[in-house]
Design a protein around this motif. Structure first.
Motif, mmCIF file in Angstrom:
data_model
loop_
_atom_site.group_PDB
_atom_site.id
_atom_site.type_symbol
_atom_site.label_atom_id
_atom_site.label_comp_id
_atom_site.label_asym_id
_atom_site.label_seq_id
_atom_site.Cartn_x
_atom_site.Cartn_y
_atom_site.Cartn_z
ATOM 1 N N ALA A 298 0.863 -1.129 -0.006
ATOM 2 C CA ALA A 298 0.147 0.106 -0.151
ATOM 3 C C ALA A 298 0.992 1.370 0.093
ATOM 4 O O ALA A 298 1.911 1.365 0.525
ATOM 5 N N VAL A 335 -3.182 0.006 -3.615
ATOM 6 C CA VAL A 335 -3.011 -1.317 -3.058
ATOM 7 C C VAL A 335 -2.674 -2.320 -4.124
ATOM 8 O O VAL A 335 -3.310 -2.233 -5.084
ATOM 9 N N ASN A 357 -4.894 -5.416 -8.077
ATOM 10 C CA ASN A 357 -4.219 -4.042 -7.517
ATOM 11 C C ASN A 357 -5.239 -2.963 -7.950
ATOM 12 O O ASN A 357 -5.859 -2.967 -9.026
#
Length: 708
Positions: A298, A335, A357
């Motif tokens: 992240a 993320v 992602n």
């Protein structure tokens, strides 16, 4: 800017931690786990069906240590050109992808320690790559680049070194031509359970060309923790501060011939310049359990940009014009989660990787006039006010399987969805609401096969698809001069194939040869330049094909020869009409570009050769860099001539009671050749050329010592 400042205290804490944590017994280091796309756990890159080069960032280098191009010269297929202009980023292209970019990096995916340096729209920056703390730079070329998502004609990843107990700290200073100087400090090691690598550097120059002075400060920190066996947490911090970098602009052919060090008159008249500040933080958690690996990443950051352009007031009289000052302030983040399984199928080793992602960027874009009354180069009235958002959600899967004793397969696919949205808050008479949105989606499969022809020889073939959306800058203006975003732009799609061979021996010699072809449909290109702004259009079909050769040859125990050669033919497969050339400006394209014409920004051949000799405490190197002519326009009516340069390096190391001391020197362009270092593709004012510097020198001192 306020949100940007909030990250600085956390980053300052990251710098202080290594000095405040006392040393102690450290747990065993967790082995590096490769679970990124296109790389395979416990499988050497030599056994993968892809062109992948890892460049070690040499602590014994003799360059300024401030620009990424210094480390990328020996990579086949990659072109990294400094523009003698720190207001503009390095020109970076891989196999011709990204060569048309007039700003930043597009068409090539950038990452730092696994964190994207390319935004969801495909626009990337190299300016915050910190070489002082880097261990290596990985460069991936060919079909498997598509597994990294949108705008992945190639991939460049910088990896910071992982601090270990006993690592030395380092102080490095340089001084050179044009009053260029740099100062850097690296703290690397291990304190109790924490591995640390903190690198801070400051680079300043008066610039080789007039009106090109700049300063760039950078800090990168990587802090690693191992809370339990098989677990790893890396905290990543990065700061870039580049205030008031002057922009000398490009030159015409006559200006470059008569006085290559000059700045365009408009550059001084409007004081063209750019200021950038960026701060970001990230975290990567890895859990390795027997045959399974989990990885969660992240990150979040803030970036502000202010740029003053050389647009005359008359052009800004158009009510649709957005002004001559660009002011951007926005945040970004994302993320990434992936899972890898290492097992067997039919008694043969198998690895599976699946993941997803999501990345997003919010940007407040304002534009102002670059004049107040008769005063030029100052911020005037508001002319643009919009909120831009772009985000992507991707899913990907990859499998590597050892089919037999001599065969292995690597295959994968990625599905990407990219969404753009712009909300216009500047609505006045003659300038209507320009809000809009556009979604793009694509699935990009890729597969490759490797044949183990011998203990030291691999043959491979790979094929895949890729895609590239327009960036927000390219969507910003319509080619017909109307109001609103260019929402009619389509993504460019490509079909890529590669055949290659890799050879190495126990003495350390390596030879890599690859033939490649990429056919692109709906190529994105400049449609025209009107009133100081560029608009874009899809021009049709193009082809990039060529051959790459990389060779590394040790000579005895103290010498090494390195060679990188690329032959690349980038051309148009279907003719089209363009607004570039004369008459300019224009709205309706009327100048024909014939099928077979060369794509601008791409030299047909490039060569990098380096010989290195290390007798005792000395290190000597001779380097040759050459490139053929580079077209600067779609029409091929302007080009930068080819050139060949010779560079020299020398250094000597002395042991001291407090650690080794090294003095180094480098001479660039030893023969003092005049050449064009880079081109500005399809510049509307025909100022295509950015001259390279004449003979220059760098002298530096580096001290390494072991902390107590």
């Amino acid at each position: 800017m306020k949100r940007c400042r909030r990250l600085f205290p956390a980053i300052g804490l990251a710098v202080a931690l290594p000095a405040t944590v006392s040393a102690g017994t450290a747990p065993a280091t967790l082995d590096a786990v490769q679970v990124q796309a296109a790389r395979v756990h416990a499988v050497d890159d030599f056994d993968l069906p892809a062109s992948m080069t890892s460049v070690g960032v040499d602590e014994d280098g003799a360059g300024r240590g401030a620009l990424v191009s210094e480390a990328l010269g020996g990579v086949p297929g990659l072109l990294a050109r400094e523009r003698q202009n720190l207001a503009q980023d390095t020109q970076l292209s891989i196999r011709g992808f990204g060569a048309r970019s007039t700003f930043g990096v597009r068409g090539v995916r950038l990452l730092v320690d696994g964190v994207p340096a390319t935004m969801p729209d495909g626009q990337g920056q190299l300016s915050h790559f910190n070489l002082l703390g880097a261990e290596r730079i990985d460069v991936l070329r060919g079909p498997f680049s598509a597994l990294y998502g949108n705008s992945s004609g190639g991939v460049v990843q910088l990896w910071s070194a992982d601090g270990q107990a006993g690592d030395p700290w380092r102080l490095r200073a340089t001084f050179g031509s044009d009053n260029s100087r740099s100062l850097g400090l690296q703290l690397r090691g291990q304190a109790k359970a924490m591995h640390y690598n903190v690198a801070a550097s400051d680079y300043r120059t008066d610039g080789w060309r007039k009106h090109s002075a700049a300063r760039r400060g950078s800090l990168n920190a990587r802090l690693g923790f191992e809370p339990a066996p098989g677990q790893r947490l890396d905290l990543l911090f990065n700061v870039l501060d580049a205030p008031h970098a002057q922009d000398p602009l490009g030159l015409t052919a006559e200006q470059a011939r008569t006085d290559p060090r000059r700045a365009t008159a408009a550059a001084t008249q409007y004081d063209t310049r750019k200021s950038v500040r960026q701060a970001q933080a990230g975290a990567v958690y890895t859990l390795d359990r027997e045959r399974r690996t989990w990885r969660l990443m992240a990150y979040a950051g803030q970036r502000t940009v202010e740029q003053f352009l050389a647009i005359p007031p008359a052009a800004q009289a158009n009510p649709l014009h957005s002004g001559g000052v660009i002011d951007l302030d926005g945040g970004y983040g994302g993320v990434d989660a992936r899972w890898a399984w290492h097992g067997a199928l039919a008694g043969r080793p198998l690895e599976l990787v699946v993941g997803a992602n999501a990345d997003g960027q919010r940007q407040h874009r304002t534009g102002y006039e670059n004049f107040v009354g008769d005063a030029l180069g100052v911020k005037g009235r508001l002319r643009r006010d919009q909120r831009d958002r772009v985000g992507n959600v991707d899913q990907f899967a990859q499998a590597w399987w050892q089919l037999g004793p001599r065969w292995s397969l690597l295959a994968g696919a990625r599905h990407s969805r990219v969404r753009f949205r712009s909300d216009d808050h500047y609505i006045v008479a003659g300038n209507p609401d320009d809000s809009g949105r556009r979604d793009y989606a694509a699935t990009t499969p890729v597969a490759g096969l490797v044949f183990r022809a011998g203990e030291d020889l691999r043959l491979y073939a790979s094929a895949g698809r890729g895609f590239e959306t327009p960036t927000f800058n390219e969507l910003g203006y319509r080619a017909d001069g109307g109001a609103g975003l260019a929402l009619d732009l389509s993504p460019a799609t490509s079909r890529n194939v590669e055949l290659g061979a890799k050879w190495r021996n126990q003495a350390g010699a390596r030879l890599e040869l690859a033939w490649f072809r990429a056919d692109t449909d709906d190529e994105l290109a400049v449609a025209g330049n009107i009133g100081g702004r560029s608009s874009y259009r899809n021009i049709g079909a193009t082809r990039r094909q060529g051959v790459e050769l990389g060779w590394l040859q040790p000579i005895g125990e103290s010498q090494q020869l390195q060679l990188a050669w690329t032959r690349l033919q980038a051309s148009v497969r279907e003719g089209y009409f363009t607004c570039t050339g004369l008459p300019a400006p224009c709205i309706v394209p009327r100048n024909p570009v014939a099928a077979g014409s060369a794509l601008p920004g791409v030299p047909r051949q490039q060569l990098h050769a380096r010989w290195r000799w290390q007798p005792g405490p000395w290190l000597l190197a001779v380097e040759t860099v050459a490139a053929s002519a580079t077209p600067a326009t779609d029409l091929g009516d302007a080009r930068a001539p080819g050139h060949a340069l010779l560079n020299l390096e020398a250094s000597r190391r002395w042991p001291t009671a407090h650690g080794p001391l090294r003095l180094f020197a480098r001479v660039d362009n030893l023969l003092d050749r005049r050449y064009i270092g880079s081109v500005i593709v399809n510049d509307g004012n025909q100022r295509y050329y950015e001259p390279g510097p004449d003979r220059g020198w760098t002298l530096g001192l580096q001290w390494q010592w072991a902390p107590r």
